[in-house]
Motif scaffolding. Structure first.
Motif, short mmCIF file in Angstrom:
data_model
loop_
_atom_site.label_atom_id
_atom_site.label_comp_id
_atom_site.label_asym_id
_atom_site.label_seq_id
_atom_site.Cartn_x
_atom_site.Cartn_y
_atom_site.Cartn_z
N GLY A 88 -3.03 -3.58 14.27
CA GLY A 88 -3.29 -4.05 12.90
C GLY A 88 -3.52 -2.88 11.96
O GLY A 88 -3.91 -1.79 12.39
N ARG A 89 -3.29 -3.12 10.69
CA ARG A 89 -3.39 -2.05 9.70
C ARG A 89 -4.79 -1.46 9.57
O ARG A 89 -4.95 -0.33 9.12
N GLN A 90 -5.81 -2.22 9.91
CA GLN A 90 -7.18 -1.70 9.77
C GLN A 90 -7.42 -0.51 10.69
O GLN A 90 -8.37 0.23 10.50
N TYR A 91 -6.58 -0.30 11.67
CA TYR A 91 -6.75 0.80 12.61
C TYR A 91 -5.99 2.06 12.21
O TYR A 91 -5.97 3.03 12.96
N CYS A 92 -5.37 2.05 11.03
CA CYS A 92 -4.54 3.19 10.66
C CYS A 92 -4.79 3.63 9.21
O CYS A 92 -3.96 3.43 8.32
N GLY A 93 -5.94 4.21 8.96
CA GLY A 93 -6.25 4.83 7.68
C GLY A 93 -5.90 4.01 6.46
O GLY A 93 -6.29 2.86 6.32
N ASP A 94 -5.13 4.62 5.56
CA ASP A 94 -4.76 3.97 4.30
C ASP A 94 -3.79 2.81 4.49
O ASP A 94 -3.55 2.06 3.55
N CYS A 95 -3.26 2.63 5.67
CA CYS A 95 -2.33 1.51 5.91
C CYS A 95 -3.01 0.17 5.65
O CYS A 95 -2.34 -0.80 5.29
N ARG A 96 -4.31 0.09 5.80
CA ARG A 96 -5.01 -1.17 5.57
C ARG A 96 -4.90 -1.62 4.12
O ARG A 96 -5.02 -2.80 3.82
N LEU A 97 -4.66 -0.69 3.20
CA LEU A 97 -4.53 -1.00 1.78
C LEU A 97 -3.08 -1.15 1.33
O LEU A 97 -2.82 -1.52 0.20
N CYS A 98 -2.15 -0.86 2.20
CA CYS A 98 -0.74 -0.86 1.82
C CYS A 98 -0.22 -2.28 1.67
O CYS A 98 -0.49 -3.15 2.50
N ASP A 99 0.55 -2.51 0.61
CA ASP A 99 1.11 -3.84 0.38
C ASP A 99 2.63 -3.86 0.54
O ASP A 99 3.30 -4.72 0.00
N THR A 100 3.15 -2.92 1.30
CA THR A 100 4.56 -2.90 1.63
C THR A 100 4.73 -3.62 2.98
O THR A 100 4.06 -3.27 3.94
N PHE A 101 5.60 -4.59 2.98
CA PHE A 101 5.83 -5.35 4.21
C PHE A 101 7.29 -5.24 4.60
O PHE A 101 8.18 -5.48 3.77
N SER A 102 7.55 -4.86 5.82
CA SER A 102 8.91 -4.68 6.32
C SER A 102 9.09 -5.53 7.57
O SER A 102 8.32 -5.44 8.51
N MET A 103 10.11 -6.35 7.54
CA MET A 103 10.36 -7.27 8.66
C MET A 103 11.51 -6.83 9.56
O MET A 103 12.03 -7.58 10.32
N GLY A 104 11.91 -5.59 9.44
CA GLY A 104 12.95 -5.13 10.33
C GLY A 104 14.18 -4.64 9.69
O GLY A 104 14.32 -4.29 8.62
#
Length: 104
Positions: A88-104
């Motif tokens: 999950g994003r909470q485990y990776c620094g600023d990723c928890r705040l990122c609003d970019t979503f990529s589905m592949g």
């Protein structure tokens, strides 16, 4: 070349929480991100950023002037980022705040 004009005050993605035009941030702690699994962003210096949302290189995962591309891609830093983002994003620094979503 394609040039896309946008409104000066238009709010785009928050670039992992680093966008200067975003006043409020929403956390996405349980969401995952695929970008470090499918892209490698190399800055002009040869240093490798976390993803396209880390264009300024706040998170450097390797240096292609000193390491091979395969050593960086399969290296410890990329591996740790992928493992953290899988949980999950909470485990990776600023990723928890990122609003970019990529589905592949």
């Amino acid at each position: 070349m394609t040039v896309v004009l946008r409104k000066p005050q238009e709010i785009l993605t928050n670039r992992g929480g680093n966008a200067p035009n975003r006043k409020e941030f929403v956390e996405y702690p349980g969401d995952r991100c695929l970008l470090p699994y499918k892209q490698m962003i190399v800055r002009p210096t040869g240093q490798v950023s976390l993803c396209c949302n880390d264009a300024l290189g706040k998170w450097t995962l390797g240096d292609l002037t000193k390491e091979s591309i395969l050593d960086v891609w399969y290296g410890t830093k990329f591996t740790k980022v992928r493992e953290a983002l899988y949980k999950g994003r909470q485990y990776c620094g600023d990723c928890r705040l990122c609003d970019t979503f990529s589905m592949g």
